[in-house]
Scaffold this motif. Sequence first.
Motif, mmCIF file in Angstrom:
data_model
loop_
_atom_site.group_PDB
_atom_site.id
_atom_site.type_symbol
_atom_site.label_atom_id
_atom_site.label_comp_id
_atom_site.label_asym_id
_atom_site.label_seq_id
_atom_site.Cartn_x
_atom_site.Cartn_y
_atom_site.Cartn_z
ATOM 1 N N THR A 94 10.693 -22.977 29.593
ATOM 2 C CA THR A 94 12.143 -22.865 29.421
ATOM 3 C C THR A 94 12.571 -21.409 29.281
ATOM 4 O O THR A 94 11.774 -20.550 28.921
ATOM 5 C CB THR A 94 12.601 -23.669 28.185
ATOM 6 N N ALA A 95 13.846 -21.193 29.533
ATOM 7 C CA ALA A 95 14.445 -19.879 29.325
ATOM 8 C C ALA A 95 15.250 -19.850 28.027
ATOM 9 O O ALA A 95 15.879 -18.857 27.716
ATOM 10 C CB ALA A 95 15.349 -19.530 30.507
ATOM 11 N N GLN A 96 15.218 -20.937 27.286
ATOM 12 C CA GLN A 96 15.975 -20.997 26.040
ATOM 13 C C GLN A 96 15.361 -20.080 24.983
ATOM 14 O O GLN A 96 14.224 -19.639 25.102
ATOM 15 C CB GLN A 96 16.013 -22.441 25.529
ATOM 16 N N ASP A 97 16.101 -19.844 23.932
ATOM 17 C CA ASP A 97 15.701 -18.955 22.848
ATOM 18 C C ASP A 97 14.390 -19.424 22.215
ATOM 19 O O ASP A 97 14.338 -20.475 21.577
ATOM 20 C CB ASP A 97 16.814 -18.905 21.801
ATOM 21 N N ALA A 98 13.344 -18.654 22.393
ATOM 22 C CA ALA A 98 12.019 -19.013 21.904
ATOM 23 C C ALA A 98 11.987 -19.172 20.386
ATOM 24 O O ALA A 98 11.277 -20.042 19.875
ATOM 25 C CB ALA A 98 10.997 -17.973 22.342
ATOM 26 N N ASP A 99 12.739 -18.344 19.654
ATOM 27 C CA ASP A 99 12.729 -18.449 18.192
ATOM 28 C C ASP A 99 13.220 -19.813 17.724
ATOM 29 O O ASP A 99 12.792 -20.317 16.691
ATOM 30 C CB ASP A 99 13.588 -17.348 17.568
ATOM 31 N N VAL A 100 14.109 -20.403 18.489
ATOM 32 C CA VAL A 100 14.637 -21.734 18.163
ATOM 33 C C VAL A 100 13.734 -22.819 18.738
ATOM 34 O O VAL A 100 13.405 -23.800 18.065
ATOM 35 C CB VAL A 100 16.074 -21.895 18.715
ATOM 36 N N GLU A 101 13.330 -22.658 19.982
ATOM 37 C CA GLU A 101 12.644 -23.730 20.697
ATOM 38 C C GLU A 101 11.167 -23.891 20.355
ATOM 39 O O GLU A 101 10.670 -25.013 20.343
ATOM 40 C CB GLU A 101 12.814 -23.564 22.205
ATOM 41 N N LYS A 104 10.645 -26.244 17.471
ATOM 42 C CA LYS A 104 11.036 -27.588 17.888
ATOM 43 C C LYS A 104 9.986 -28.192 18.823
ATOM 44 O O LYS A 104 9.670 -29.388 18.726
ATOM 45 C CB LYS A 104 12.401 -27.561 18.573
ATOM 46 N N CYS A 105 9.449 -27.376 19.713
ATOM 47 C CA CYS A 105 8.429 -27.860 20.641
ATOM 48 C C CYS A 105 7.146 -28.246 19.903
ATOM 49 O O CYS A 105 6.531 -29.272 20.209
ATOM 50 C CB CYS A 105 8.124 -26.803 21.705
ATOM 51 N N ARG A 106 6.749 -27.439 18.950
ATOM 52 C CA ARG A 106 5.560 -27.771 18.153
ATOM 53 C C ARG A 106 5.763 -29.107 17.435
ATOM 54 O O ARG A 106 4.887 -29.969 17.450
ATOM 55 C CB ARG A 106 5.269 -26.670 17.140
ATOM 56 N N ALA A 107 6.927 -29.271 16.815
ATOM 57 C CA ALA A 107 7.228 -30.499 16.075
ATOM 58 C C ALA A 107 7.303 -31.720 16.992
ATOM 59 O O ALA A 107 6.959 -32.830 16.582
ATOM 60 C CB ALA A 107 8.538 -30.341 15.301
ATOM 61 N N ALA A 108 7.725 -31.514 18.224
ATOM 62 C CA ALA A 108 7.876 -32.618 19.176
ATOM 63 C C ALA A 108 6.547 -33.037 19.812
ATOM 64 O O ALA A 108 6.488 -34.065 20.491
ATOM 65 C CB ALA A 108 8.874 -32.232 20.266
#
Length: 140
Positions: A94-101, A104-108
């Motif tokens: 993704t190109a989304q903000d890594a600090d946010v994503e 979330k990705c780890r948790a998902a």
Amino acid sequence: MVYAPDFDFTKVNALAVEDDAGGMAIIGVMMRHLGIKSYINTTGEGVVELARAMKPIPDIVFLDLNLPMTSGYDVIKQIRADEKLKKVLVIAVTAQDADVEIPKCRAAGFDGYIGKPISRSRFPRQLRRILSGEPVWETY
């Protein structure tokens, strides 16, 4: 492209879920260059069905987080809930903000994160590391 020594990519079966034509072209070209057998889904719909139909099932799924019909987070829930696919490596792209994503990705339940734009020179090394069991959580 950089050579990724001592890894036979021709034995890798991959699925890329990417709606952006440019992103799809880049990852597709890189996988073909490495000799990876790959399939592409552009909407996120039917990913589980496609992955289950692949022979063999994919070793790795590159999953965009923003898709037109669903989200990457919805798709990974479906993958992790499927008995046949739950252990497949799933990498957020993704190109989304890594600090946010990244959190979330780890948790998902994602197995890694590669930020866009994907680096043509780093991708073979990133992929080799991922397939060798090393976690990759990189912003570019």
